[in-house]
Design a protein around this motif. Structure first.
Motif, short mmCIF file in Angstrom:
data_model
loop_
_atom_site.label_atom_id
_atom_site.label_comp_id
_atom_site.label_asym_id
_atom_site.label_seq_id
_atom_site.Cartn_x
_atom_site.Cartn_y
_atom_site.Cartn_z
N LEU A 1 36.11 41.96 38.20
CA LEU A 1 35.55 42.24 36.88
C LEU A 1 35.91 43.65 36.43
O LEU A 1 36.29 43.85 35.27
CB LEU A 1 34.03 42.07 36.89
CG LEU A 1 33.53 40.63 37.00
CD1 LEU A 1 32.01 40.62 37.20
CD2 LEU A 1 33.92 39.83 35.79
N LEU A 2 35.80 44.62 37.33
CA LEU A 2 36.15 46.00 36.98
C LEU A 2 37.62 46.09 36.56
O LEU A 2 37.95 46.76 35.57
CB LEU A 2 35.86 46.93 38.14
CG LEU A 2 34.37 47.15 38.43
CD1 LEU A 2 34.18 47.86 39.77
CD2 LEU A 2 33.70 47.93 37.31
N ALA A 3 38.50 45.40 37.27
CA ALA A 3 39.93 45.40 36.93
C ALA A 3 40.17 44.71 35.59
O ALA A 3 40.96 45.19 34.76
CB ALA A 3 40.73 44.72 38.03
N LEU A 4 39.47 43.60 35.34
CA LEU A 4 39.61 42.88 34.07
C LEU A 4 39.19 43.75 32.90
O LEU A 4 39.90 43.85 31.90
CB LEU A 4 38.78 41.59 34.10
CG LEU A 4 38.74 40.82 32.79
CD1 LEU A 4 40.08 40.17 32.49
CD2 LEU A 4 37.64 39.76 32.83
N PHE A 5 38.03 44.41 33.02
CA PHE A 5 37.56 45.25 31.92
C PHE A 5 38.42 46.49 31.74
O PHE A 5 38.59 46.97 30.62
CB PHE A 5 36.07 45.58 32.09
CG PHE A 5 35.19 44.42 31.73
CD1 PHE A 5 35.01 44.05 30.41
CD2 PHE A 5 34.55 43.69 32.71
CE1 PHE A 5 34.21 42.98 30.06
CE2 PHE A 5 33.75 42.60 32.38
CZ PHE A 5 33.58 42.24 31.05
#
Length: 163
Positions: free
Chosen positions: A14-18
């Motif tokens: 999620l952190l990488a996606l955002f």
């Protein structure tokens, strides 16, 4: 595509996606909506813990993520320069982001949310042209302007009903 609740183990993805979504937004004329660190790790952890964080997977790969709730959104109580379509209960979508390879994933997520409650409200930054185009394509109605809490600015407010 399939949608499921996000789990703590999904946090790195999620952190990488955002992070990628923030870069995309900046490259497309919208560097201020999420700045350099929104949503924060703590915000994502809280969303996961509250069971309002969702992941859209396409053939087992992360295609999109979003926050969805049917709780009242306090910042939607006052709308300027327009009005909501109705006062009926609604769902709210926040923090939606699609992966570069997630073609059609954001639309799929929004339609999934609408199927859950039949009435969706969402807001976006004035500079977020890709989201505005998506909402128009999906038949969302522009309803007016809402103000974020803590004086963080205004957002364009949209709504769609299926009933």
């Amino acid at each position: 595509m399939e949608i499921r609740h996000a789990a703590p183990a999904d946090l790195p993805d999620l952190l990488a996606l955002f992070d990628a979504a923030r870069r995309f937004m900046a490259q497309n004329g919208n560097p201020h909506q999420w700045g350099r660190r929104f949503p924060t790790k703590e915000m994502l952890e809280a969303d996961i813990s509250a069971q309002r964080s969702y992941i859209c997977e396409d053939e087992g790969r992360l295609a999109a993520a979003f926050c969805f709730t049917t709780e009242e959104e306090p910042t939607y109580r006052v709308i300027r320069e327009g009005a909501w379509l109705d006062d009926a209960p609604y769902g709210v979508v926040h923090r939606i982001a699609a992966a570069e390879h997630g073609r059609g994933a954001a639309a799929f997520c929004l339609e999934w949310c609408l199927a859950r409650c039949g009435n969706i409200r969402i807001d976006t930054h004035r500079d977020n042209q890709p989201m505005q185009r998506l909402l128009a394509r999906l038949g969302y109605t522009f309803c007016g302007l809402i103000d974020l809490k803590n004086g963080r600015g205004e957002r364009l407010a949209y709504q769609k009903r299926s009933r």
